[in-house]
Motif scaffolding. Sequence first.
Motif, mmCIF file in Angstrom:
data_model
loop_
_atom_site.group_PDB
_atom_site.id
_atom_site.type_symbol
_atom_site.label_atom_id
_atom_site.label_comp_id
_atom_site.label_asym_id
_atom_site.label_seq_id
_atom_site.Cartn_x
_atom_site.Cartn_y
_atom_site.Cartn_z
ATOM 1 N N PHE A 50 -11.320 -26.337 0.527
ATOM 2 C CA PHE A 50 -10.782 -27.687 0.666
ATOM 3 C C PHE A 50 -11.528 -28.344 1.819
ATOM 4 O O PHE A 50 -11.689 -27.741 2.887
ATOM 5 C CB PHE A 50 -9.288 -27.655 0.999
ATOM 6 C CG PHE A 50 -8.417 -27.187 -0.143
ATOM 7 C CD1 PHE A 50 -8.463 -27.801 -1.376
ATOM 8 C CD2 PHE A 50 -7.534 -26.143 0.042
ATOM 9 C CE1 PHE A 50 -7.648 -27.384 -2.415
ATOM 10 C CE2 PHE A 50 -6.709 -25.720 -0.987
ATOM 11 C CZ PHE A 50 -6.761 -26.334 -2.223
ATOM 12 N N VAL A 51 -11.983 -29.570 1.620
ATOM 13 C CA VAL A 51 -12.735 -30.289 2.648
ATOM 14 C C VAL A 51 -12.252 -31.740 2.708
ATOM 15 O O VAL A 51 -11.484 -32.177 1.853
ATOM 16 C CB VAL A 51 -14.258 -30.247 2.366
ATOM 17 C CG1 VAL A 51 -14.788 -28.831 2.471
ATOM 18 C CG2 VAL A 51 -14.587 -30.837 1.008
ATOM 19 N N LEU A 57 0.681 -25.252 -7.047
ATOM 20 C CA LEU A 57 1.222 -24.366 -6.032
ATOM 21 C C LEU A 57 1.961 -23.167 -6.619
ATOM 22 O O LEU A 57 1.895 -22.075 -6.061
ATOM 23 C CB LEU A 57 2.147 -25.146 -5.097
ATOM 24 C CG LEU A 57 1.505 -26.352 -4.402
ATOM 25 C CD1 LEU A 57 2.538 -27.138 -3.633
ATOM 26 C CD2 LEU A 57 0.370 -25.918 -3.514
ATOM 27 N N THR A 58 2.657 -23.351 -7.728
ATOM 28 C CA THR A 58 3.442 -22.243 -8.284
ATOM 29 C C THR A 58 2.555 -21.118 -8.797
ATOM 30 O O THR A 58 2.926 -19.950 -8.710
ATOM 31 C CB THR A 58 4.357 -22.725 -9.426
ATOM 32 O OG1 THR A 58 3.566 -23.377 -10.416
ATOM 33 C CG2 THR A 58 5.421 -23.674 -8.897
ATOM 34 N N ARG A 59 1.381 -21.461 -9.318
ATOM 35 C CA ARG A 59 0.469 -20.444 -9.847
ATOM 36 C C ARG A 59 -0.668 -20.123 -8.888
ATOM 37 O O ARG A 59 -1.565 -19.363 -9.239
ATOM 38 C CB ARG A 59 -0.121 -20.905 -11.175
ATOM 39 C CG ARG A 59 0.903 -20.947 -12.278
ATOM 40 C CD ARG A 59 0.205 -21.137 -13.618
ATOM 41 N NE ARG A 59 1.178 -21.154 -14.676
ATOM 42 C CZ ARG A 59 1.627 -22.253 -15.262
ATOM 43 N NH1 ARG A 59 1.177 -23.425 -14.884
ATOM 44 N NH2 ARG A 59 2.516 -22.196 -16.226
ATOM 45 N N ASN A 76 0.370 -23.679 2.377
ATOM 46 C CA ASN A 76 0.390 -24.836 3.280
ATOM 47 C C ASN A 76 -0.895 -25.644 3.169
ATOM 48 O O ASN A 76 -0.870 -26.878 3.192
ATOM 49 C CB ASN A 76 0.614 -24.402 4.729
ATOM 50 C CG ASN A 76 2.044 -23.965 4.976
ATOM 51 O OD1 ASN A 76 2.949 -24.283 4.201
ATOM 52 N ND2 ASN A 76 2.256 -23.221 6.051
ATOM 53 N N GLU A 77 -2.033 -24.958 3.058
ATOM 54 C CA GLU A 77 -3.309 -25.654 2.934
ATOM 55 C C GLU A 77 -3.369 -26.447 1.632
ATOM 56 O O GLU A 77 -3.803 -27.598 1.616
ATOM 57 C CB GLU A 77 -4.465 -24.649 3.009
ATOM 58 C CG GLU A 77 -5.816 -25.309 3.118
ATOM 59 C CD GLU A 77 -6.950 -24.323 3.344
ATOM 60 O OE1 GLU A 77 -8.112 -24.778 3.329
ATOM 61 O OE2 GLU A 77 -6.697 -23.119 3.520
ATOM 62 N N ALA A 78 -2.922 -25.851 0.540
ATOM 63 C CA ALA A 78 -2.914 -26.544 -0.744
ATOM 64 C C ALA A 78 -1.947 -27.731 -0.724
ATOM 65 O O ALA A 78 -2.257 -28.807 -1.251
ATOM 66 C CB ALA A 78 -2.553 -25.570 -1.863
ATOM 67 N N GLU A 79 -0.786 -27.547 -0.100
ATOM 68 C CA GLU A 79 0.180 -28.647 0.021
ATOM 69 C C GLU A 79 -0.406 -29.790 0.849
ATOM 70 O O GLU A 79 -0.241 -30.968 0.514
ATOM 71 C CB GLU A 79 1.475 -28.153 0.661
ATOM 72 C CG GLU A 79 2.343 -27.337 -0.258
ATOM 73 C CD GLU A 79 3.565 -26.731 0.444
ATOM 74 O OE1 GLU A 79 3.584 -26.662 1.703
ATOM 75 O OE2 GLU A 79 4.490 -26.326 -0.274
ATOM 76 N N ALA A 80 -1.082 -29.458 1.937
ATOM 77 C CA ALA A 80 -1.699 -30.482 2.794
ATOM 78 C C ALA A 80 -2.791 -31.227 2.043
ATOM 79 O O ALA A 80 -2.937 -32.451 2.187
ATOM 80 C CB ALA A 80 -2.264 -29.838 4.057
ATOM 81 N N LYS A 126 -2.477 -37.780 -2.103
ATOM 82 C CA LYS A 126 -1.428 -38.771 -2.347
ATOM 83 C C LYS A 126 -1.553 -39.929 -1.355
ATOM 84 O O LYS A 126 -1.376 -41.091 -1.726
ATOM 85 C CB LYS A 126 -0.054 -38.112 -2.243
ATOM 86 C CG LYS A 126 1.070 -38.985 -2.692
ATOM 87 C CD LYS A 126 2.382 -38.222 -2.723
ATOM 88 C CE LYS A 126 3.488 -39.118 -3.248
ATOM 89 N NZ LYS A 126 4.761 -38.434 -3.328
ATOM 90 N N ALA A 127 -1.863 -39.623 -0.094
ATOM 91 C CA ALA A 127 -2.015 -40.663 0.929
ATOM 92 C C ALA A 127 -3.189 -41.596 0.633
ATOM 93 O O ALA A 127 -3.199 -42.740 1.074
ATOM 94 C CB ALA A 127 -2.184 -40.025 2.306
#
Length: 175
Positions: free
Chosen positions: A35-36, A104-106, A132-136, A142-143
């Motif tokens: 993620f970048v 996130l679930t998988r 947490n990284e994937a959620e961020a 979204k932002a």
Amino acid sequence: MRHPGFQKGSKPLLALDNPFPMELPENLFGEKWAFVQLPISAVREEVSSLETRLVFGAGLDLDLLGIEIDDKTLIPGLAVATSRARPLAAWMNGLEVCSIEAELTRASLILSVGISTRYIYATYKKTPVTTNEAEAWEAAKKACGGLHFLAIQEDLDSDDCVGFWLLLDLPPPPV
């Protein structure tokens, strides 16, 4: 909404489903990913280089889409590195790459291509840190109104891309 043919409140011409993701074809595998984030100015520079350099990829007309982003905004993306970066970028260029989402679930990344094809692009070990990284990453998308990118490189530490796609998460059409 700025398109001259836009008609507010019109019904969609067809309804799309969200199919279960399939296994990724062998020719689309990358060796590493991360993620970048890039400032919007660097993203615009990469998109403009699609026309001037021998780089695979696609951009979006943000003005036509009505997307206004502050110059200091960081755009989230996925960097994929592989020793066969150019062939991978060429294969990806033959697809209509739409978006990437972290499921996130998988504990996986889902690549949407074309009108109704989804692939499990990558998986990761599900831990509190990776979740947490994937959620961020999803929150950063979204932002930005769903704006994100896919970059294909020979090495994750490289500044050069051989493939760059500017992507947009669109909400599913109303049924």
